[in-house]
Design a protein around this motif. Structure first.
Motif, PDB file in Angstrom:
ATOM      1  N   GLY A   8       0.813  -1.210   0.000  1.00  0.00           N
ATOM      2  CA  GLY A   8       0.000   0.000   0.000  1.00  0.00           C
ATOM      3  C   GLY A   8       0.848   1.262   0.000  1.00  0.00           C
ATOM      4  N   ARG A   9       2.141   1.114   0.091  1.00  0.00           N
ATOM      5  CA  ARG A   9       3.043   2.267   0.137  1.00  0.00           C
ATOM      6  C   ARG A   9       2.960   3.101  -1.142  1.00  0.00           C
ATOM      7  NH1 ARG A   9       5.409   5.478   3.646  1.00  0.00           N
ATOM      8  NH2 ARG A   9       7.420   6.185   2.976  1.00  0.00           N
ATOM      9  N   ARG A  10       2.749   2.469  -2.255  1.00  0.00           N
ATOM     10  CA  ARG A  10       2.699   3.173  -3.535  1.00  0.00           C
ATOM     11  C   ARG A  10       1.503   4.132  -3.583  1.00  0.00           C
ATOM     12  NH1 ARG A  10       5.681   5.249  -7.388  1.00  0.00           N
ATOM     13  NH2 ARG A  10       4.692   5.158  -9.403  1.00  0.00           N
ATOM     14  N   GLU A  11       0.384   3.749  -2.999  1.00  0.00           N
ATOM     15  CA  GLU A  11      -0.793   4.605  -2.979  1.00  0.00           C
ATOM     16  C   GLU A  11      -0.516   5.884  -2.185  1.00  0.00           C
ATOM     17  OE1 GLU A  11      -4.079   2.447  -1.486  1.00  0.00           O
ATOM     18  OE2 GLU A  11      -3.953   0.901  -3.030  1.00  0.00           O
ATOM     19  N   GLN A  12       0.212   5.763  -1.093  1.00  0.00           N
ATOM     20  CA  GLN A  12       0.535   6.940  -0.294  1.00  0.00           C
ATOM     21  C   GLN A  12       1.440   7.893  -1.056  1.00  0.00           C
ATOM     22  OE1 GLN A  12       2.230   5.725   3.422  1.00  0.00           O
ATOM     23  NE2 GLN A  12       0.396   6.284   4.544  1.00  0.00           N
ATOM     24  N   GLU A  13       2.384   7.356  -1.803  1.00  0.00           N
ATOM     25  CA  GLU A  13       3.297   8.211  -2.545  1.00  0.00           C
ATOM     26  C   GLU A  13       2.572   8.966  -3.648  1.00  0.00           C
ATOM     27  OE1 GLU A  13       6.379   5.672  -3.922  1.00  0.00           O
ATOM     28  OE2 GLU A  13       7.139   5.256  -1.924  1.00  0.00           O
ATOM     29  N   ASP A  14       1.587   8.337  -4.265  1.00  0.00           N
ATOM     30  CA  ASP A  14       0.855   8.977  -5.350  1.00  0.00           C
ATOM     31  C   ASP A  14      -0.147  10.011  -4.843  1.00  0.00           C
ATOM     32  OD1 ASP A  14       2.234   7.482  -7.167  1.00  0.00           O
ATOM     33  OD2 ASP A  14       0.667   5.973  -7.421  1.00  0.00           O
ATOM     34  N   ALA A  15      -0.585   9.887  -3.598  1.00  0.00           N
ATOM     35  CA  ALA A  15      -1.638  10.756  -3.090  1.00  0.00           C
ATOM     36  C   ALA A  15      -1.157  12.198  -2.914  1.00  0.00           C
ATOM     37  CB  ALA A  15      -2.162  10.222  -1.759  1.00  0.00           C
ATOM     38  N   GLY A  16       0.060  12.416  -2.595  1.00  0.00           N
ATOM     39  CA  GLY A  16       0.567  13.759  -2.365  1.00  0.00           C
ATOM     40  C   GLY A  16       0.303  14.212  -0.942  1.00  0.00           C
ATOM     41  N   PHE A  24      -1.716  16.743   0.312  1.00  0.00           N
ATOM     42  CA  PHE A  24      -3.099  16.987   0.713  1.00  0.00           C
ATOM     43  C   PHE A  24      -3.915  15.706   0.747  1.00  0.00           C
ATOM     44  CE2 PHE A  24      -1.770  21.133  -0.998  1.00  0.00           C
ATOM     45  CZ  PHE A  24      -1.955  21.884   0.148  1.00  0.00           C
ATOM     46  N   GLY A  25      -3.657  14.807  -0.167  1.00  0.00           N
ATOM     47  CA  GLY A  25      -4.371  13.532  -0.170  1.00  0.00           C
ATOM     48  C   GLY A  25      -4.043  12.696   1.049  1.00  0.00           C
ATOM     49  N   THR A  26      -2.778  12.667   1.418  1.00  0.00           N
ATOM     50  CA  THR A  26      -2.358  11.924   2.601  1.00  0.00           C
ATOM     51  C   THR A  26      -2.914  12.566   3.870  1.00  0.00           C
ATOM     52  OG1 THR A  26      -0.321  11.321   1.458  1.00  0.00           O
ATOM     53  CG2 THR A  26      -0.361  11.012   3.835  1.00  0.00           C
ATOM     54  N   ALA A  27      -2.889  13.888   3.927  1.00  0.00           N
ATOM     55  CA  ALA A  27      -3.434  14.589   5.098  1.00  0.00           C
ATOM     56  C   ALA A  27      -4.931  14.329   5.232  1.00  0.00           C
ATOM     57  CB  ALA A  27      -3.165  16.082   4.993  1.00  0.00           C
ATOM     58  N   TYR A  28      -5.657  14.344   4.115  1.00  0.00           N
ATOM     59  CA  TYR A  28      -7.094  14.090   4.160  1.00  0.00           C
ATOM     60  C   TYR A  28      -7.387  12.666   4.634  1.00  0.00           C
ATOM     61  CZ  TYR A  28     -11.925  13.552   2.731  1.00  0.00           C
ATOM     62  OH  TYR A  28     -13.265  13.302   2.735  1.00  0.00           O
ATOM     63  N   LYS A  29      -6.603  11.708   4.165  1.00  0.00           N
ATOM     64  CA  LYS A  29      -6.792  10.315   4.596  1.00  0.00           C
ATOM     65  C   LYS A  29      -6.541  10.164   6.097  1.00  0.00           C
ATOM     66  CE  LYS A  29      -5.751   8.007   0.258  1.00  0.00           C
ATOM     67  NZ  LYS A  29      -4.809   7.134  -0.449  1.00  0.00           N
ATOM     68  N   GLU A  30      -5.525  10.848   6.604  1.00  0.00           N
ATOM     69  CA  GLU A  30      -5.220  10.754   8.029  1.00  0.00           C
ATOM     70  C   GLU A  30      -6.289  11.434   8.878  1.00  0.00           C
ATOM     71  OE1 GLU A  30      -2.818   9.114   9.716  1.00  0.00           O
ATOM     72  OE2 GLU A  30      -2.272   8.253   7.789  1.00  0.00           O
ATOM     73  N   ILE A  31      -6.814  12.557   8.404  1.00  0.00           N
ATOM     74  CA  ILE A  31      -7.833  13.278   9.167  1.00  0.00           C
ATOM     75  C   ILE A  31      -9.132  12.491   9.228  1.00  0.00           C
ATOM     76  CG2 ILE A  31      -9.329  15.318   9.070  1.00  0.00           C
ATOM     77  CD1 ILE A  31      -6.881  16.903   8.190  1.00  0.00           C
ATOM     78  N   THR A  32      -9.471  11.813   8.153  1.00  0.00           N
ATOM     79  CA  THR A  32     -10.754  11.113   8.089  1.00  0.00           C
ATOM     80  C   THR A  32     -10.705   9.698   8.660  1.00  0.00           C
ATOM     81  OG1 THR A  32     -10.269  10.442   5.815  1.00  0.00           O
ATOM     82  CG2 THR A  32     -11.583  12.446   6.131  1.00  0.00           C
ATOM     83  N   LYS A  33      -9.572   9.260   9.156  1.00  0.00           N
ATOM     84  CA  LYS A  33      -9.509   7.933   9.781  1.00  0.00           C
ATOM     85  C   LYS A  33     -10.300   7.936  11.090  1.00  0.00           C
ATOM     86  CE  LYS A  33      -5.157   6.080   8.100  1.00  0.00           C
ATOM     87  NZ  LYS A  33      -3.834   5.609   8.491  1.00  0.00           N
ATOM     88  N   PRO A  34     -11.050   6.879  11.365  1.00  0.00           N
ATOM     89  CA  PRO A  34     -11.849   6.828  12.604  1.00  0.00           C
ATOM     90  C   PRO A  34     -11.011   6.909  13.875  1.00  0.00           C
ATOM     91  CG  PRO A  34     -12.511   5.087  11.083  1.00  0.00           C
ATOM     92  CD  PRO A  34     -11.304   5.730  10.502  1.00  0.00           C
ATOM     93  N   GLU A  35      -9.790   6.425  13.829  1.00  0.00           N
ATOM     94  CA  GLU A  35      -8.958   6.446  15.038  1.00  0.00           C
ATOM     95  C   GLU A  35      -8.474   7.849  15.390  1.00  0.00           C
ATOM     96  OE1 GLU A  35      -5.047   4.927  12.572  1.00  0.00           O
ATOM     97  OE2 GLU A  35      -6.547   3.550  13.362  1.00  0.00           O
ATOM     98  N   ASN A  36      -8.566   8.787  14.455  1.00  0.00           N
ATOM     99  CA  ASN A  36      -8.159  10.171  14.712  1.00  0.00           C
ATOM    100  C   ASN A  36      -9.345  11.095  14.948  1.00  0.00           C
ATOM    101  OD1 ASN A  36      -5.502   9.421  14.327  1.00  0.00           O
ATOM    102  ND2 ASN A  36      -5.525   9.926  12.157  1.00  0.00           N
ATOM    103  N   ALA A  37     -10.548  10.558  15.040  1.00  0.00           N
ATOM    104  CA  ALA A  37     -11.754  11.379  15.126  1.00  0.00           C
ATOM    105  C   ALA A  37     -11.768  12.251  16.380  1.00  0.00           C
ATOM    106  CB  ALA A  37     -12.996  10.504  15.083  1.00  0.00           C
ATOM    107  N   THR A  38     -11.361  11.731  17.523  1.00  0.00           N
ATOM    108  CA  THR A  38     -11.401  12.517  18.759  1.00  0.00           C
ATOM    109  C   THR A  38     -10.411  13.676  18.715  1.00  0.00           C
ATOM    110  OG1 THR A  38      -9.859  10.989  19.810  1.00  0.00           O
ATOM    111  CG2 THR A  38     -12.198  10.603  20.170  1.00  0.00           C
TER     112      THR A  38
END
Length: 62
Positions: A11-19, A21-35
């Motif tokens: 899955g590392r390749r997907e992270q590299e392609d996201a850039g 803002f894409g990586t930041a958005y994925k991290e913000i929207t993860k359920p474990e980071n909701a609080t």
């Protein structure tokens, strides 16, 4: 006859392609980071409210 070699992509390749803002958005929207995200949003809203002129309604009249 030797078995065919299977290449598995990680899955590392997907992270590299996201850039950035894409990586930041994925991290913000993860359920474990909701609080943490909720806490930052509430804190930011409170700072914005107290910095605005609306906070003068909290001052008791003399």
């Amino acid at each position: 006859m030797p078995p065919k070699r299977v290449v598995v992509q990680s899955g590392r390749r997907e992270q590299e392609d996201a850039g950035l803002f894409g990586t930041a958005y994925k991290e913000i929207t993860k359920p474990e980071n909701a609080t943490i995200v909720r806490s930052v949003v509430i804190f930011s809203a409170a700072v914005a409210f107290f910095h605005s002129s609306l906070s003068e309604f909290l001052i008791p009249p003399l």
